[in-house]
Enzyme design. Structure first.
Site, PDB file in Angstrom:
ATOM      1  N   LYS A  39       0.756  -1.276   0.112  1.00  9.73           N
ATOM      2  CA  LYS A  39       0.227   0.020  -0.140  1.00  9.73           C
ATOM      3  C   LYS A  39       0.820   1.235   0.005  1.00  9.73           C
ATOM      4  O   LYS A  39       2.153   1.050   0.308  1.00  9.73           O
ATOM      5  CB  LYS A  39      -1.128  -0.124   1.217  1.00  9.73           C
ATOM      6  CG  LYS A  39      -1.952  -1.086   0.877  1.00  9.73           C
ATOM      7  CD  LYS A  39      -2.992  -1.161   2.314  1.00  9.73           C
ATOM      8  CE  LYS A  39      -4.000  -2.311   2.223  1.00  9.73           C
ATOM      9  NZ  LYS A  39      -5.120  -2.148   3.127  1.00  9.73           N
ATOM     10  N   TYR A  89     -12.225  -1.627  -4.199  1.00  5.98           N
ATOM     11  CA  TYR A  89     -12.875  -1.748  -2.862  1.00  5.98           C
ATOM     12  C   TYR A  89     -14.398  -1.993  -2.616  1.00  5.98           C
ATOM     13  O   TYR A  89     -14.949  -1.621  -1.727  1.00  5.98           O
ATOM     14  CB  TYR A  89     -12.409  -0.828  -1.674  1.00  5.98           C
ATOM     15  CG  TYR A  89     -10.979  -1.278  -1.263  1.00  5.98           C
ATOM     16  CD1 TYR A  89     -10.804  -2.329  -0.437  1.00  5.98           C
ATOM     17  CD2 TYR A  89      -9.929  -0.601  -1.604  1.00  5.98           C
ATOM     18  CE1 TYR A  89      -9.535  -2.629   0.169  1.00  5.98           C
ATOM     19  CE2 TYR A  89      -8.763  -0.754  -0.849  1.00  5.98           C
ATOM     20  CZ  TYR A  89      -8.392  -1.982  -0.160  1.00  5.98           C
ATOM     21  OH  TYR A  89      -7.241  -2.395   0.230  1.00  5.98           O
ATOM     22  N   PHE A 104     -15.416   3.363   6.642  1.00  7.95           N
ATOM     23  CA  PHE A 104     -14.113   3.846   6.339  1.00  7.95           C
ATOM     24  C   PHE A 104     -14.091   4.046   4.795  1.00  7.95           C
ATOM     25  O   PHE A 104     -12.852   4.279   4.310  1.00  7.95           O
ATOM     26  CB  PHE A 104     -13.093   2.984   7.252  1.00  7.95           C
ATOM     27  CG  PHE A 104     -13.358   1.579   6.802  1.00  7.95           C
ATOM     28  CD1 PHE A 104     -12.755   1.149   5.547  1.00  7.95           C
ATOM     29  CD2 PHE A 104     -13.875   0.749   7.846  1.00  7.95           C
ATOM     30  CE1 PHE A 104     -12.882  -0.439   5.521  1.00  7.95           C
ATOM     31  CE2 PHE A 104     -13.932  -0.482   7.496  1.00  7.95           C
ATOM     32  CZ  PHE A 104     -13.466  -1.267   6.444  1.00  7.95           C
ATOM     33  N   ARG A 153      -2.096 -14.262   4.250  1.00  9.64           N
ATOM     34  CA  ARG A 153      -2.761 -13.303   5.512  1.00  9.64           C
ATOM     35  C   ARG A 153      -2.197 -13.811   6.663  1.00  9.64           C
ATOM     36  O   ARG A 153      -2.167 -12.955   7.618  1.00  9.64           O
ATOM     37  CB  ARG A 153      -4.186 -13.770   5.387  1.00  9.64           C
ATOM     38  CG  ARG A 153      -5.087 -13.291   4.250  1.00  9.64           C
ATOM     39  CD  ARG A 153      -6.601 -13.491   4.276  1.00  9.64           C
ATOM     40  NE  ARG A 153      -7.224 -12.642   5.231  1.00  9.64           N
ATOM     41  CZ  ARG A 153      -7.757 -11.537   5.109  1.00  9.64           C
ATOM     42  NH1 ARG A 153      -7.368 -10.790   3.935  1.00  9.64           N
ATOM     43  NH2 ARG A 153      -8.421 -10.857   6.101  1.00  9.64           N
ATOM     44  N   THR A 200      -5.687  -7.019  10.514  1.00  8.12           N
ATOM     45  CA  THR A 200      -5.721  -5.731  10.061  1.00  8.12           C
ATOM     46  C   THR A 200      -5.310  -4.673  10.845  1.00  8.12           C
ATOM     47  O   THR A 200      -4.701  -3.688  10.266  1.00  8.12           O
ATOM     48  CB  THR A 200      -7.249  -5.521   9.694  1.00  8.12           C
ATOM     49  OG1 THR A 200      -7.831  -6.860   9.167  1.00  8.12           O
ATOM     50  CG2 THR A 200      -7.631  -4.214   8.890  1.00  8.12           C
ATOM     51  N   ASN A 252      -2.197   0.293   6.585  1.00 10.34           N
ATOM     52  CA  ASN A 252      -1.574  -1.192   7.267  1.00 10.34           C
ATOM     53  C   ASN A 252      -0.588  -1.848   6.290  1.00 10.34           C
ATOM     54  O   ASN A 252      -0.583  -2.936   6.229  1.00 10.34           O
ATOM     55  CB  ASN A 252      -2.804  -1.874   7.788  1.00 10.34           C
ATOM     56  CG  ASN A 252      -3.860  -2.176   6.753  1.00 10.34           C
ATOM     57  OD1 ASN A 252      -3.333  -1.836   5.659  1.00 10.34           O
ATOM     58  ND2 ASN A 252      -4.940  -3.041   7.173  1.00 10.34           N
ATOM     59  N   HIS A 269      -2.257  -5.731   1.404  1.00  9.98           N
ATOM     60  CA  HIS A 269      -3.620  -6.049   1.202  1.00  9.98           C
ATOM     61  C   HIS A 269      -3.025  -7.518   0.738  1.00  9.98           C
ATOM     62  O   HIS A 269      -2.159  -7.768  -0.148  1.00  9.98           O
ATOM     63  CB  HIS A 269      -4.145  -5.466   0.247  1.00  9.98           C
ATOM     64  CG  HIS A 269      -5.450  -6.241  -0.369  1.00  9.98           C
ATOM     65  ND1 HIS A 269      -6.532  -6.327   0.216  1.00  9.98           N
ATOM     66  CD2 HIS A 269      -5.368  -6.977  -1.527  1.00  9.98           C
ATOM     67  CE1 HIS A 269      -7.515  -7.075  -0.493  1.00  9.98           C
ATOM     68  NE2 HIS A 269      -6.821  -7.603  -1.361  1.00  9.98           N
ATOM     69  N   GLU A 329      -9.925 -10.249  -7.851  1.00 14.57           N
ATOM     70  CA  GLU A 329      -8.686  -9.150  -7.595  1.00 14.57           C
ATOM     71  C   GLU A 329      -7.467  -9.449  -8.816  1.00 14.57           C
ATOM     72  O   GLU A 329      -7.050  -8.174  -9.132  1.00 14.57           O
ATOM     73  CB  GLU A 329      -8.198  -9.199  -6.327  1.00 14.57           C
ATOM     74  CG  GLU A 329      -9.503  -8.675  -5.271  1.00 14.57           C
ATOM     75  CD  GLU A 329      -9.133  -8.853  -3.752  1.00 14.57           C
ATOM     76  OE1 GLU A 329      -9.948  -8.287  -2.841  1.00 14.57           O
ATOM     77  OE2 GLU A 329      -7.931  -9.169  -3.518  1.00 14.57           O
TER      78      GLU A 329
HETATM   79  P1  ATP Z   1      -7.145  -6.225   3.515  1.00 10.75           P
HETATM   80  O1  ATP Z   1      -8.504  -6.409   2.601  1.00 10.75           O
HETATM   81  O2  ATP Z   1      -6.607  -4.947   2.956  1.00 10.75           O
HETATM   82  O3  ATP Z   1      -6.312  -7.225   3.056  1.00 10.75           O
HETATM   83  P2  ATP Z   1      -8.200  -6.867   5.834  1.00 10.75           P
HETATM   84  O4  ATP Z   1      -8.924  -7.939   4.974  1.00 10.75           O
HETATM   85  O5  ATP Z   1      -7.176  -7.334   6.762  1.00 10.75           O
HETATM   86  O6  ATP Z   1      -7.075  -6.063   4.803  1.00 10.75           O
HETATM   87  P3  ATP Z   1     -10.628  -5.389   5.509  1.00 10.75           P
HETATM   88  O7  ATP Z   1     -11.560  -5.555   6.736  1.00 10.75           O
HETATM   89  O8  ATP Z   1     -10.878  -6.355   4.372  1.00 10.75           O
HETATM   90  O9  ATP Z   1      -9.121  -6.009   6.066  1.00 10.75           O
HETATM   91  O10 ATP Z   1     -10.587  -3.989   5.310  1.00 10.75           O
HETATM   92  C1  ATP Z   1     -10.033  -3.434   4.143  1.00 10.75           C
HETATM   93  C2  ATP Z   1      -8.951  -2.563   4.464  1.00 10.75           C
HETATM   94  O11 ATP Z   1      -9.669  -1.312   4.928  1.00 10.75           O
HETATM   95  C3  ATP Z   1      -7.886  -2.668   5.761  1.00 10.75           C
HETATM   96  O12 ATP Z   1      -6.722  -3.301   5.058  1.00 10.75           O
HETATM   97  C4  ATP Z   1      -7.704  -1.267   5.885  1.00 10.75           C
HETATM   98  O13 ATP Z   1      -6.694  -0.464   5.279  1.00 10.75           O
HETATM   99  C5  ATP Z   1      -9.150  -0.604   5.909  1.00 10.75           C
HETATM  100  N1  ATP Z   1      -9.835  -0.566   7.086  1.00 10.75           N
HETATM  101  C6  ATP Z   1     -10.291  -1.837   7.753  1.00 10.75           C
HETATM  102  N2  ATP Z   1     -10.813  -1.436   9.118  1.00 10.75           N
HETATM  103  C7  ATP Z   1     -10.726  -0.257   9.048  1.00 10.75           C
HETATM  104  C8  ATP Z   1     -11.248   0.924  10.084  1.00 10.75           C
HETATM  105  N3  ATP Z   1     -11.899   0.417  11.159  1.00 10.75           N
HETATM  106  N4  ATP Z   1     -10.757   2.016   9.831  1.00 10.75           N
HETATM  107  C9  ATP Z   1     -10.319   2.475   8.804  1.00 10.75           C
HETATM  108  N5  ATP Z   1      -9.582   1.607   7.985  1.00 10.75           N
HETATM  109  C10 ATP Z   1     -10.074   0.370   7.827  1.00 10.75           C
HETATM  110 MG    MG Z   2      -9.827  -7.883   3.240  1.00  9.35          MG
END
Ligand code: ATP
Ligand code: MG
Length: 137
Positions: A9, A49, A57, A85, A91, A112, A115, A126
């Site tokens: 990212k 997304y 968010f 993962r 996350t 974070n 992804h 994706e």
């Molecule tokens: P990713 O999909 O990026 O691999 P993930 O599966 O761990 O991460 P998701 O729940 O799919 O998490 O959320 C997608 C992305 O949205 C997260 O990686 C993070 O960048 C952002 N995100 C998730 N939760 C929050 C939150 N509470 N506040 C702000 N941003 C968030």
């Molecule tokens: Mg995710």
């Protein structure tokens, strides 16, 4: 074997962590089968997304994801989705295990660092969002 989509990212590319993250991916034994650096538009980030469109968010996340270049890659290996993962960690970096990418590098729950796809169907969608067949090894 299985494929998954990884994104390094903007927070990580900006801090010159691309090489460190790719080293962790390669040390885990995951194979890079496609890779490129891109700078997404807001529309492209919203498209990627789309499943999170209703989340509070969503606007902030898609602003962040188009704030600078990212490195997108397709990774291949046995159980690649779950292994990547696990390597990423939770996350929210506050909850991430020691030694994971997010524990080491993530700034907060949004910025974070990485992804990774969350299942076989999303991985296929994706990967094809960013790569065509000519771009895959
Ligand atoms: P990713 O999909 O990026 O691999 P993930 O599966 O761990 O991460 P998701 O729940 O799919 O998490 O959320 C997608 C992305 O949205 C997260 O990686 C993070 O960048 C952002 N995100 C998730 N939760 C929050 C939150 N509470 N506040 C702000 N941003 C968030
Ligand atoms: Mg995710």
């Amino acid at each position: 074997s299985e494929r998954t989509l990884s994104i390094i990212k903007p927070d990580a590319v900006e801090r010159n962590l691309t090489g460190a993250v790719l080293k962790m991916i390669q040390d885990e034994g995951l194979k890079v089968v496609a890779m490129k650096m891109i700078h997404m538009t807001k529309e492209q980030a919203q498209g990627f997304y789309a499943v999170h469109r209703e989340r509070p968010f969503f606007d902030s996340l898609t602003d962040f994801m188009c704030s600078g270049p990212v490195v997108v890659a397709a990774l291949e290996g046995d159980d690649a989705i779950a292994r990547y993962r696990k390597l990423m960690g939770a996350t929210n970096p506050d909850n991430a295990d020691e030694g994971t990418i997010r524990k080491l590098f993530a700034l907060d729950v949004e910025k974070n660092t990485v992804h990774g796809s969350d299942g076989p169907e999303t991985a296929a969608v994706e990967i094809s969002y960013f790569f065509n067949r000519l771009e895959m090894v």
